[in-house]
Design an enzyme around this catalytic site. Sequence first.
Site, PDB file in Angstrom:
ATOM      1  N   GLY A  13      33.336 -28.644  27.933  1.00 44.60           N
ATOM      2  CA  GLY A  13      34.439 -28.795  26.992  1.00 44.60           C
ATOM      3  C   GLY A  13      35.698 -28.078  27.448  1.00 44.60           C
ATOM      4  CB  ALA A  14      39.124 -28.070  26.028  1.00 47.21           C
ATOM      5  CB  VAL A  15      36.902 -23.434  24.867  1.00 47.06           C
ATOM      6  CG1 VAL A  15      36.674 -21.923  24.950  1.00 47.06           C
ATOM      7  CG2 VAL A  15      37.951 -23.739  23.808  1.00 47.06           C
ATOM      8  CB  SER A  41      26.989 -32.605  30.335  1.00 47.47           C
ATOM      9  OG  SER A  41      27.824 -33.193  29.368  1.00 47.47           O
ATOM     10  NE  ARG A 100      34.928 -17.032  15.118  1.00 44.71           N
ATOM     11  CZ  ARG A 100      35.671 -18.127  15.100  1.00 44.71           C
ATOM     12  NH1 ARG A 100      36.183 -18.565  13.956  1.00 44.71           N
ATOM     13  NH2 ARG A 100      35.915 -18.781  16.206  1.00 44.71           N
ATOM     14  CB  CYS A 129      42.496 -19.967  18.131  1.00 45.93           C
ATOM     15  SG  CYS A 129      42.587 -21.334  16.959  1.00 45.93           S
ATOM     16  N   GLY A 160      44.074 -27.671  19.509  1.00 43.91           N
ATOM     17  CA  GLY A 160      43.141 -26.840  18.753  1.00 43.91           C
ATOM     18  C   GLY A 160      41.982 -27.638  18.196  1.00 43.91           C
ATOM     19  NE  ARG A 235      45.073 -29.561  14.007  1.00 41.30           N
ATOM     20  CZ  ARG A 235      44.301 -28.607  14.491  1.00 41.30           C
ATOM     21  NH1 ARG A 235      44.769 -27.778  15.417  1.00 41.30           N
ATOM     22  NH2 ARG A 235      43.071 -28.439  14.045  1.00 41.30           N
ATOM     23  CG  HIS A 242      47.456 -22.446  17.275  1.00 46.89           C
ATOM     24  ND1 HIS A 242      47.497 -23.756  17.673  1.00 46.89           N
ATOM     25  CD2 HIS A 242      46.169 -22.202  16.862  1.00 46.89           C
ATOM     26  CE1 HIS A 242      46.284 -24.294  17.519  1.00 46.89           C
ATOM     27  NE2 HIS A 242      45.472 -23.371  17.043  1.00 46.89           N
ATOM     28  CD  GLN A 315      45.718 -24.043  21.093  1.00 46.87           C
ATOM     29  OE1 GLN A 315      46.836 -23.635  21.392  1.00 46.87           O
ATOM     30  NE2 GLN A 315      45.327 -25.264  21.409  1.00 46.87           N
TER      31      GLN A 315
END
Length: 334
Positions: A13-15, A41, A100, A129, A160, A235, A242, A315
């Site tokens: 993924g992107a992150v 994957s 979290r 983020c 995001g 958004r 951001h 972000q």
Amino acid sequence: MKKYSIGILGASGAVGREMMKILIERSFPVAELRPLASAASAGKTLDFGGKEVVIKEACAENFKGLDIILGAAENDIAERFIDDIKASGAVFIDNSSAFRLCPDVPLVVPEINADDIKLHKGVIANPNCTTVISCTAVNALNALSPIESMVVSSYQAVSGAGIGGPKELFGEVEALQKGEEYAPKVFAYQIAYNVIPQIGGEEFSGYTSEEMKLQNEGRRIMHLPELKVSCTCVRVPVVRSHSVSIRLKFKEKVSVEAARKAIEAAPGCRLCDDLGAGIYPMPLDTSDQDLVFVGRIREDLTDEKGLCLWCCGDQVRKGAATNAVQIAEKLIEL
């Protein structure tokens, strides 16, 4: 120098990809980089510092032998594998929101509460983020006088929402220019030439889950258990980085000059504040780097103990991938 075996859960993924890039940029001492993703994957390759690394399926067997696992997957994936990761002996630095608010899981922004890492029991959480960007911007001011409350509006980039966010924005712009229709899939409504004042589902008294994160997570990060935050998350049709408008109320008055000096000296921040010269934070300037730019610092005209400011940060990097790698850096120092 000791080197460490690093896994990335959700590497495709992107992150996850950004985490790999940042490990190289920051010269993290990596002995082995093991990308982990779904069975679909597995077997594909990713570039890591000019070398091709093969994605392995995320499973108990493939967590073995790792020292640190950086989580870049959704809540359900983090929750599914948490017991296997703990059993492997690796420390899990997780970017999802699954853990979290767990009292025995440190929630860390290294510039603010790095010492909380010492309290970990195998899991360290990476904050939301917008929370990372906002808390990095205001923490130096909290040291001048305790922050009692914050009124916040966030202007959050389409990236995001993942890789599909920018694709949808670009696709809509192209379709509209041609007079064609484009059915939104990532966002509930058209995002091109529009703003959408909802991120996340409704959670509490008309506030969304995204909006409640800043209060709930900010309290833990800045050690302000009574902090009150009223937040509106929006958004906007910006690709990356951001932006956040913040109104702060302190226990004691903080002057604009003192605030500027504190932010200028604060780790992770860059003061960018000269309205007359047209100098202030903007998404284009803050993308693809790791500092939070802070400006538009001014007195709150509704409260003598208040200040207002504007900040921007990437972000994907500081709001996610870089913060996780920074936590790993602090972890190996302990």
